[in-house]
Design an enzyme around this catalytic site. Structure first.
Site, PDB file in Angstrom:
ATOM      1  N   HIS A   1       0.816  -1.213   0.000  1.00 15.34           N
ATOM      2  CA  HIS A   1       0.000   0.000   0.000  1.00 15.34           C
ATOM      3  C   HIS A   1       0.849   1.263   0.000  1.00 15.34           C
ATOM      4  O   HIS A   1       1.837   1.364   0.708  1.00 15.34           O
ATOM      5  CB  HIS A   1      -0.904  -0.010   1.245  1.00 15.34           C
ATOM      6  CG  HIS A   1      -1.726   1.226   1.408  1.00 15.34           C
ATOM      7  ND1 HIS A   1      -1.705   1.995   2.544  1.00 15.34           N
ATOM      8  CD2 HIS A   1      -2.599   1.838   0.561  1.00 15.34           C
ATOM      9  CE1 HIS A   1      -2.532   3.013   2.404  1.00 15.34           C
ATOM     10  NE2 HIS A   1      -3.079   2.950   1.214  1.00 15.34           N
TER      11      HIS A   1
ATOM     12  N   HIS B   1       0.494  10.614  -1.926  1.00 13.36           N
ATOM     13  CA  HIS B   1      -0.759  10.474  -1.186  1.00 13.36           C
ATOM     14  C   HIS B   1      -1.106  11.754  -0.452  1.00 13.36           C
ATOM     15  O   HIS B   1      -2.174  12.314  -0.634  1.00 13.36           O
ATOM     16  CB  HIS B   1      -0.664   9.311  -0.191  1.00 13.36           C
ATOM     17  CG  HIS B   1      -1.972   8.966   0.448  1.00 13.36           C
ATOM     18  ND1 HIS B   1      -2.584   9.760   1.409  1.00 13.36           N
ATOM     19  CD2 HIS B   1      -2.804   7.910   0.254  1.00 13.36           C
ATOM     20  CE1 HIS B   1      -3.724   9.215   1.772  1.00 13.36           C
ATOM     21  NE2 HIS B   1      -3.888   8.087   1.098  1.00 13.36           N
TER      22      HIS B   1
END
EC number: 4.6.1.-
Length: 274
Positions: free
Chosen positions: A5, A41
């Protein structure tokens, strides 16, 4: 499939592969005009993770092309799936089509190299919400217009916003998509999540003739107990900040004879028939 991730820095690719991942997820951040700029992110993100790692998107693609190209010095055989987490919520929905065009062209130029690359990973387009479906239309239109429609065989679709599954099916129907569909279910590792929707997705996946879910994965799992729970339900994949923990769980007696790591020979678009 064990999906590492938030693998947004180039140096993190080997880090997550060394921990046991055979797939990686990275975030695509766009400018206000829908042009893909960086893998990033941003804050907030998962508990215990640094949210700010990043790379230039095209440079990231150049690197990952090498990592997934047999005979390249950087080749890592285990990496078979790339999940592009498209941060479309940060731009106007009117720019979703432009974003789809841009990502398709950058993949053509930097990953597939318009037929000259032997990079072999499958691509999963992670779309935040069904209202962003014009991204998918643009992506497919661009491959067709550029003369590379055959790459559609390497690309799957996944809606990640935990929306109603029938609503997702309706949008896929509008787009004429009846195959190569994954379904994610999950929440940031900071919070707990029940299994009701996950069970519903798995039930639809296993329904004969239902063509709108081929694979189901749970995210973002960091606790072994939740990994075990998801495996018992029969997920196809797990997204985790800790691939090594997933590897350890898979080796436990309960799971060792039921699961194995996916390889390039496993088609990610086919339902598993156990």
């Amino acid at each position: 499939w064990i999906m590492g991730h938030m693998v947004n820095a180039i140096e993190q690719v080997d880090e997550f592969l060394n921990l046991g991942a055979n797939a990686i997820e990275f975030d695509i951040d766009f400018d206000k005009d829908g042009i893909a700029q960086i893998t990033h992110h941003g804050i907030p993100c998962d508990c215990g993770r640094k949210c700010t790692k990043k790379a230039i998107f095209t440079e990231y693609l150049d690197n990952i092309r090498q990592v997934t190209t047999p005979d390249d010095p950087k080749f890592r055989e285990q990496l078979v799936l790339l999940a592009l987490d498209l941060k479309l919520r940060r731009i106007s929905s009117a720019k979703a089509y432009r974003a789809g065009e841009d990502v398709a062209k950058k993949l053509l130029d930097h990953y597939w190299q318009r037929g000259n690359s032997k990079a072999r990973a499958y691509i999963l387009l992670n779309i935040p919400l069904v209202e962003d479906y014009e991204f998918i239309r643009a992506f497919k239109d661009t491959l067709k217009n550029e003369g590379y429609e055959s790459y559609n065989d390497k690309v799957g679709i996944n809606f990640t916003g935990n929306e109603d599954l029938d609503k997702i099916r309706d949008v896929l129907e509008i787009l004429g998509i009846h195959k190569q569909v994954w379904q994610a279910d999950g929440i940031t590792s900071c919070f707990a999540r029940g299994t009701e929707r996950l069970k519903e997705a798995l039930k639809k996946r296993d329904t004969p003739g239902y063509n709108y879910i081929n694979k189901v994965y749970a995210w973002t799992l960091v606790r072994k107990s939740i990994m075990r729970r998801s495996l018992r339900l029969g997920v196809d994949g797990v997204m985790s900040n800790n691939p090594d923990r997933v590897i350890k769980v898979l080796k436990e007696k309960e799971f060792a004879d039921k699961f194995r790591l996916a390889t390039y020979n496993d088609n990610p678009w086919e339902k598993f028939r156990g």
